[in-house]
Design an enzyme around this catalytic site. Structure first.
Site, PDB file in Angstrom:
ATOM      1  N   TRP A  89       0.901  -1.288   0.055  1.00 63.16           N
ATOM      2  CA  TRP A  89      -0.061  -0.243   0.081  1.00 63.16           C
ATOM      3  C   TRP A  89       0.942   1.134   0.171  1.00 63.16           C
ATOM      4  O   TRP A  89       0.456   2.291  -0.659  1.00 63.16           O
ATOM      5  CB  TRP A  89      -1.061  -0.052   1.038  1.00 63.16           C
ATOM      6  CG  TRP A  89      -2.205  -0.969   0.869  1.00 63.16           C
ATOM      7  CD1 TRP A  89      -2.161  -2.240   1.467  1.00 63.16           C
ATOM      8  CD2 TRP A  89      -2.858  -1.199   0.000  1.00 63.16           C
ATOM      9  NE1 TRP A  89      -3.166  -2.958   0.978  1.00 63.16           N
ATOM     10  CE2 TRP A  89      -3.778  -2.373  -0.048  1.00 63.16           C
ATOM     11  CE3 TRP A  89      -3.393  -0.250  -1.297  1.00 63.16           C
ATOM     12  CZ2 TRP A  89      -4.685  -2.792  -1.128  1.00 63.16           C
ATOM     13  CZ3 TRP A  89      -4.469  -0.812  -2.255  1.00 63.16           C
ATOM     14  CH2 TRP A  89      -5.113  -1.786  -2.057  1.00 63.16           C
ATOM     15  N   ASP A 159      -1.935   6.402   6.340  1.00 62.64           N
ATOM     16  CA  ASP A 159      -2.925   5.868   5.815  1.00 62.64           C
ATOM     17  C   ASP A 159      -3.117   4.757   6.800  1.00 62.64           C
ATOM     18  O   ASP A 159      -2.499   3.761   7.194  1.00 62.64           O
ATOM     19  CB  ASP A 159      -2.599   4.937   4.589  1.00 62.64           C
ATOM     20  CG  ASP A 159      -3.379   3.843   4.224  1.00 62.64           C
ATOM     21  OD1 ASP A 159      -4.546   3.954   4.498  1.00 62.64           O
ATOM     22  OD2 ASP A 159      -3.175   3.359   3.003  1.00 62.64           O
ATOM     23  N   LYS A 183     -12.820  -1.871   6.757  1.00 65.42           N
ATOM     24  CA  LYS A 183     -12.181  -2.776   7.720  1.00 65.42           C
ATOM     25  C   LYS A 183     -13.108  -2.690   9.090  1.00 65.42           C
ATOM     26  O   LYS A 183     -13.714  -3.505   9.305  1.00 65.42           O
ATOM     27  CB  LYS A 183     -10.803  -2.379   7.797  1.00 65.42           C
ATOM     28  CG  LYS A 183      -9.831  -2.962   6.814  1.00 65.42           C
ATOM     29  CD  LYS A 183      -9.629  -2.490   5.628  1.00 65.42           C
ATOM     30  CE  LYS A 183      -8.825  -3.061   4.603  1.00 65.42           C
ATOM     31  NZ  LYS A 183      -8.770  -2.382   3.428  1.00 65.42           N
TER      32      LYS A 183
END
Ligand code: PMP
Length: 347
Positions: A89, A159, A183
């Site tokens: 990511w 993030d 999530k």
């Protein structure tokens, strides 16, 4: 999603609290939806103890949208932006950042095959950088920062997609925290951005309106139609977290879940986890079997035993257990029992 939240949503699906309407049918400008939106923001602020000088935005475009929004809103003309590369990511954030800004990668964990985070204090953030970006938890690699990097006066941007609400976070250490909802916050379709208000003045003039934090903050995230159903569901999840005892209680449960699973992996000579112990994620636990030809049989037998979603990310293979807030410890116990049986049959 916690089962209680899904059941609550089901009970309100066709008639939200006597309004005669589903949330899906409400105008985002209606008093009903405005109250749903405000309540979700209030709960998120309370749970994360967000200081008053931060705006909280509920945006579309996912965390991927924020990979572009970060440079577009923060990068000063001609100044570099600093990034840490700890895996999949981070790489995506860096690639997107490079489209708009001179990216300087201060640390790249390639040497460990992205099984580590850089040691605290091992990199220096150039003080002319517009921001320092890092990925708090690498969802695919299962690598989580155990510390908040010190960037001096440079704003720290993180993030937090797969960390938010899993444990306490000192918001005041950050310039910007962003997190895709799918999530710990709710369903896909929404991305939360927590941004220090003084950073709302730095956007490029050509920033697209849908990614413009300042414009969104001024419009209460309703510059255009927000994902109303997702926002409502996030509100229900936040209420559930509150009822459970807040982020502290989530942390207590998540640590117990992670300890149980990592403990079982450590105790076995069959399973392994490649990540440096101090940087092991509480949310995503990747693990390997000694022979990759056993991966498919493992995943298939697990699914048959009612344990689904255990295949590793398609980019890395292996197995991965994502044990987000909604996963009870009983689910982790069932996995550990299954792993023991599988080892006995195949070890
Ligand atoms: N960052 C992290 C840490 C993620 O886990 C994900 C999605 N799994 C993303 C970014 C991308 O999020 P989205 O699909 O919402 O754009």
């Amino acid at each position: 999603m916690p089962l209680e939240v899904l059941e609550r949503a089901q009970s309100e699906l066709t008639d939200w609290r006597g309004s005669g309407m589903s949330v899906m049918e409400m105008s985002h400008r209606s008093p009903e939806f405005v109250s749903i939106a405000a309540e979700a923001e209030r709960r998120l602020r309370a749970l994360l103890e967000v200081p008053d000088d931060y705006a909280v935005l509920f945006l579309q475009g996912g965390a991927t949208g924020q990979f572009s929004a970060v440079p577009l809103n923060l990068a000063a003309p001609g100044a570099p932006a600093a990034y840490l590369n700890t895996g999949s990511w981070s790489k995506k954030a860096i690639a997107e950042g490079r489209k708009y800004v001179d990216v300087q990668v201060l640390a790249d964990e390639k040497q460990s095959n992205y099984a580590t985070v850089p040691a605290e204090g091992s990199f220096e953030v150039p003080q002319d950088a517009s921001y320092l970006h890092y990925t708090l938890n690498e969802t695919i690699g299962g690598v989580e920062f155990p510390y908040v990097p010190d960037a001096g006066s440079v704003p720290v941007v993180t993030d937090a997609s797969s960390t938010i609400l899993s444990r306490p976070l000192d918001v005041s250490r950050f310039g910007v925290i962003y997190a895709g909802a799918q999530k710990n916050l709710g369903p896909a379709g929404l991305c939360v951005v927590v941004v220090r208000r003084d950073l709302l003045e730095q956007a490029r003039p050509d920033v697209p309106a849908a990614l413009d934090w300042k414009a969104m903050a001024e419009a209460d995230s309703m510059l255009n139609t927000p994902p109303t159903l997702a926002w409502y569901l996030v509100g229900l999840v936040l209420e559930w977290v509150e009822e459970q005892g807040g982020v502290q209680e989530m942390a207590r449960r998540n640590q117990a879940k992670a300890d149980l699973l990592y403990g079982a992996i450590e105790a076995s000579s069959f399973y392994s986890n490649p990540v440096q112990p101090a940087a092991r994620s509480w949310m995503n636990v990747p693990f390997l079997v000694p022979d990759s030809s056993l991966e498919k049989p493992f995943v298939a037998a697990a699914a048959e035993a009612g344990l689904s979603g255990l295949a590793g990310h398609r980019s890395v293979g292996g197995m991965r257990a994502s044990i987000y807030n909604a996963m009870p410890i009983e689910g982790v116990r069932a996995l550990v029992d299954f792993m023991t049986d599988f080892e006995q049959q195949n070890g």
